[in-house]
Each structure stands twice: as C-alpha cells, then as structure tokens.
Write an enzyme that holds these catalytic residues in place. Structure first.
Site, mmCIF file in Angstrom:
data_model
loop_
_atom_site.group_PDB
_atom_site.id
_atom_site.type_symbol
_atom_site.label_atom_id
_atom_site.label_comp_id
_atom_site.label_asym_id
_atom_site.label_seq_id
_atom_site.Cartn_x
_atom_site.Cartn_y
_atom_site.Cartn_z
ATOM 1 N N SER A 1 -3.202 -67.197 38.074
ATOM 2 C CA SER A 1 -4.245 -66.710 39.012
ATOM 3 C C SER A 1 -3.717 -65.703 40.061
ATOM 4 C CB SER A 1 -5.452 -68.014 39.385
ATOM 5 O OG SER A 1 -6.211 -68.072 38.055
ATOM 6 N N ARG B 1 2.198 -62.111 45.622
ATOM 7 C CA ARG B 1 2.390 -62.775 46.771
ATOM 8 C C ARG B 1 2.193 -64.081 46.312
ATOM 9 N NH1 ARG B 1 -0.863 -58.778 47.079
ATOM 10 N NH2 ARG B 1 -2.444 -59.381 47.272
ATOM 11 N N ASP C 1 -7.781 -64.786 36.290
ATOM 12 C CA ASP C 1 -8.635 -65.978 35.733
ATOM 13 C C ASP C 1 -10.033 -64.445 35.904
ATOM 14 O OD1 ASP C 1 -8.614 -65.548 38.945
ATOM 15 O OD2 ASP C 1 -9.142 -67.435 38.969
HETATM 16 C C1 BGC Z 1 -5.658 -64.801 43.553
HETATM 17 C C2 BGC Z 1 -6.361 -64.035 42.172
HETATM 18 C C3 BGC Z 1 -7.420 -64.926 42.066
HETATM 19 C C4 BGC Z 1 -8.027 -65.480 43.460
HETATM 20 C C5 BGC Z 1 -8.825 -66.435 42.160
HETATM 21 C C6 BGC Z 1 -6.885 -65.225 44.473
HETATM 22 O O1 BGC Z 1 -6.291 -66.149 45.493
HETATM 23 O O2 BGC Z 1 -4.643 -64.276 44.491
HETATM 24 O O3 BGC Z 1 -5.597 -63.837 41.229
HETATM 25 O O4 BGC Z 1 -7.692 -64.264 40.715
HETATM 26 O O5 BGC Z 1 -7.321 -66.242 44.199
HETATM 27 O O6 BGC Z 1 -8.675 -67.586 41.690
#
Ligand code: BGC
Length: 496
Positions: free
Chosen positions: A164, A179, A217
């Site tokens: 995620s 990142r 996610d």
């Molecule tokens: C991430 C996402 C993720 C979201 C929720 C963010 O910090 O960049 O990829 O979907 O958090 O988990």
C-alpha cells in the site's frame, strides 16, 4: 453503565459560557484556522479534478517518477462473482502484516478465508530492504507451515501482494516504489521494482509461492467491494494513509494510448491522491501542517494525506497545544510539566477519538486521559478547549476526505453510487462518516430532501479478498490469452 451518564451530544458549544474570554478567543482562532467552508471545499474539488486529469495525461505520465499519481494497475474488470480457486494474500499495511488464504467461489460471490496477523516491527520501517523482504517471507513461511503442515507437494501458490505505497506498474507483476509514505524510510527500495527482490527471497527460501499481482489497498478495496455490491464505483482508504481507486475507460487515459486498448476497456486507476496539491495551490494548510511536513521523512510529499490521515491527526492536535504553551504563556496547563506532550507523535488518532467520544458533560474521561497519558492535570475550561480542538481537527479531516471522493464523481459524471471505504479512521473515528457525508452534500449540491446519492459504505476486505480476486482476474485473462500488462508470461501461464 454508571448512573447519571448523560446522553451523547455532537457539539458542546453550550458549555462554552464558563470558558474565560482569553480561552474563548483561542478557540475562535482554532475555528478560523481549521474550518473549511463549502466554497473552499468546492475549490479543492475543482483543483482535484484537474489533478486527476493531469495524472492521466501524457504530460502527467511523463513527470518525474517520484511524483506520478494516477497509477495504471492492470486490473481490467470487476469480478463477476464466478471467480474460483485458492489464493494467498499478503497485506503489508502501515501497522500490521497479514497473511491470508482465500478460497473463492464455493458459491457465487462467496469466499472462505483463513488468516494470521503478524506485528510489523517498528524498526523494520526504517531498516534495510533485505530485512523487510526477509521478514515478509518468514511470515509467509510460518503461515504455510502452520496451515499446510505435512503437505509435501505444494507448488506455485499464486499470491496477491498488497503493497500500500505508490508504485508505478509497467506490469501487474511488477511495481517501482515511487516513494515511501506513512513514515516508512527503508533505503534502497525507492525507484526500484519491489516484486523482483521479494520474489528472489521467496525462491531462496524454497517457498512454493509466486507473486501473481502487486496490488494497492485501494484497488483491492474497489474490487472486493464490487464483488458483493454492483453499485460500487470507488474504493477508498481513510486510515494511516489516504487514497482511492476507481475504474477509468482506457479511452480517457492518454498516457496508455500506445497500448491501443478498445476505448471502453475498464482500467482500474490507483489515484494516489494523498499526494494531491503537493504544489500547494489550494489546500488551506495551517502552521501545524507545515511543521508536520517539514519534520517528516519526505518533506514536500503527501500534502493532502498529511492533513487527513490517521498517522497525523494526533500530531496536529499536539502541535496546536504546544503552540499555545510556547507562545501564550499561562493560557493553558500553567505550572504543569509538559515534557511528555513535547515528544513528537506521542499522541495518536485514538487520543482524539477518545476525547470526541467522552460522554460526560464534565469531560471526565478526557481529564483522565490527559493525566494518564501526559501527566497533565487539566482545568475544566482547558478540557473544553481541547474538546473543541479535537472536533475541529476531526471535522476538517472528514470534510477534506470527502473532496477526493467528490472529485472522482465529478470527473466521471457519477451522480449516484456506492463507495467502499476501509481504514482505521473511517472505521473508528467518531462522526467521521456523518461529517464526510455532510461535506459531500454541500459539495455536490444535494437538496435537503435527497438521500445520500454517493454513499460511502464500509468495504469488504480489500487487502485479503480483494488481492485474491485481482490475482484470480489476472490468471483468468492470462488463460484466455490476454497478456497485456503481464511481465512474466511463462510463470503466469504456469499458475493458471
Ligand atoms: C499510500 C497509498 C495507500 C494509502 C492508504 C498512502 O500513504 O501512498 O498507496 O493506498 O496510503 O493505505
């Protein structure tokens, strides 16, 4: 339940009369700082619509890798409910790690799930890449040993890996981490594919597992929710981080025009809107938001996330209190030792939830919370102020969160739909859903008598069932000969 426990109220403005004038002024200052009115919400949404479009454009697709939002996920359909098979899912969230085995399709739209949770050690988040992949592989190994004891001939178990974090995917079985977000800071992972090194560790460990899909996610949430609810159009996470995914038509994604997909092909897009307004055009940032950004491992990144996500709400509250202590001596906590309050990230979002949930008129539970967590003895007016501050921060987060959903609806001309939402803030923060719904009502100009046309509902398990479904959808299309966005053709075919 104790006798005399009062009925819960949403706002306690009524008791402010006993708050001295200087604290009332302070509250007013906070109200001015944290309130986002309807006009501002609409401006934010318009800007976000522009960001969504820019991210899909060729120009948006070409911007520096670390800044790219609107990631193509190589998921080309919603599930039908007829998906079948057994899949593993590994969920590397911000706090926990979960391994699941999901058996799809005993009956239409049904599934069986077996799962184990593991703690994600804090030190791993700032450790080494080898440490991370090794730990994930160990958890998978433990799961297999525990749930498949004495089964000798296991091989090629397809895994949906929910990672995620923002990843640029040239293929579904590949993903370059743009990142780290959510406080992670592991060297040697950003700018590189995460699937290959993890797979290498799985092979070295002799694990009978192959990564069939790298999944965000939000995409998992979108697909899992659509499995049981045909009205789902958007999947959202309001948790440690924030983000959403939705289905776009290939014809509206100029940056993949070269693939020449039929224009009406659905393509799931991971918006990565936590990074929206990194150019600081529209979001009303407070001095506390600026400090959070400045002191974070990735300054300048995740602007929207840093104002709305669970990782930051307690810290915003803490910084606001410290600001008063330092700049208005004697106004609050006079004569108290505030050293615990000075520790960054010493308050998490559950601290604010607890304050907002305090059912007592005299804020007895909040008083105890300050005493036990921070060694600070509070006065009644101070508690009133803290209560209002928590309410303002929680309300701002919910109202801003609604902007992401509203922007997708506007971009796609969606008048009514269901949104599947997951995450600790959505599931646990008091009034978050109602406050977000109110903001949507204002932004989308629903008449008073209209029910919520865009309804944000608790999602199905995206990182477990969603990841399994995405693995199943991928293998199904590979079997049918559709290898678009698949890196390892031979391996994927061997999994079907
Ligand atoms: C991430 C996402 C993720 C979201 C929720 C963010 O910090 O960049 O990829 O979907 O958090 O988990």
């Amino acid at each position: 339940m104790e006798s005399g426990r009062p009925r819960r109220k949403q706002s306690r403005k009524g008791s402010m009369a006993e708050v001295p004038k200087d604290l009332q002024n302070q509250i007013k200052e906070f109200e001015d700082l944290f309130t986002v009115d309807c006009t501002k919400l609409k401006q934010i949404v318009d800007h976000f619509v522009h960001e969504l479009e820019k991210g899909l454009s060729v120009e948006g697709g070409n911007i520096k890798l670390t800044l790219q939002p609107m990631n193509v996920t190589w998921v080309f359909s919603f599930p039908t409910g007829n998906e079948k098979g057994t899949y593993l899912a590994l969920d590397m969230g911000g706090t926990n790690l979960r391994v699941c085995e999901i058996v799809l399709g005993e009956e239409k739209g049904g599934f069986d799930i077996t799962q184990s949770k593991y703690r994600l050690p804090e030190e791993l988040k700032t450790g080494t890449a080898e440490g991370l992949w090794g730990y994930l592989a160990d958890c998978l190994q433990q799961f297999i040993e525990y749930h498949h004891e004495n089964e000798e001939c296991l091989s090629n178990l397809p895994l949906g890996f929910t990672f995620s974090y923002p990843a640029t995917q040239e293929y579904i079985d590949h993903g370059v981490l743009q990142r780290w977000t959510k406080g992670f800071d592991i060297d040697g992972v950003e700018g590189r594919d995460v699937v290959a090194p993890f797979e290498e560790v799985l092979v070295k460990g002799g694990l009978p597992i192959k990564i069939a899909a790298l999944v965000n996610d939000t995409t998992g949430t979108l697909i899992a929710s659509a499995y049981t609810d045909p009205e789902i159009r958007i999947g959202c996470i309001f948790g440690t981080g924030v983000n959403a995914a939705y289905m776009e038509d290939a014809g509206s994604i100029p940056k993949i025009a070269h693939l020449k997909l039929p224009p009406d092909t659905p393509v799931a897009i991971n918006c990565e809107y936590g990074a929206f307004d990194n150019e600081h055009v529209v979001l009303p940032r407070t001095p506390y938001d600026l400090i959070i950004d400045r002191d974070s491992p990735r300054p300048g990144q995740q602007t929207f996330e840093k104002m709305t996500a669970g990782l930051y709400l307690g810290e915003i509250f803490r910084l606001a209190l410290i600001d008063i202590v330092d700049h208005k001596p004697g106004l609050i906590f006079e004569g108290q030792d505030v050293s615990k309050l000075r520790k960054p990230f010493s308050l998490d979002t559950s601290f604010l939830s607890a304050i907002e949930e305090d059912p007592y008129e005299n804020l007895l539970e909040t008083r105890e919370l300050f005493e036990t967590t921070l060694d600070i003895m509070t006065t009644q007016p101070e508690l009133e102020m803290c209560r209002r501050l928590a309410e303002l921060i929680g309300t701002r987060a919910a109202r801003l969160s609604a902007c992401g959903v509203a922007a997708i609806c506007k971009k796609k001309n969606i008048e009514s739909c269901h949104v599947g939402a997951d995450g600790s803030v959505f599931n646990k923060y008091p009034h978050f859903k109602a406050r977000g719904a109110q903001a949507l009502r204002e932004i989308l100009d629903w008449a008073d008598h209209e029910v919520d046309k865009v309804d944000i509902l608790r999602a199905e398990d995206g990182s477990g069932v969603g990841a399994a479904l995405i693995a199943a959808l991928t293998l199904k299309r590979v079997k049918e000969g559709n290898l678009v966005g698949v890196r390892d053709h031979a391996l994927m075919k061997s999994l079907t």
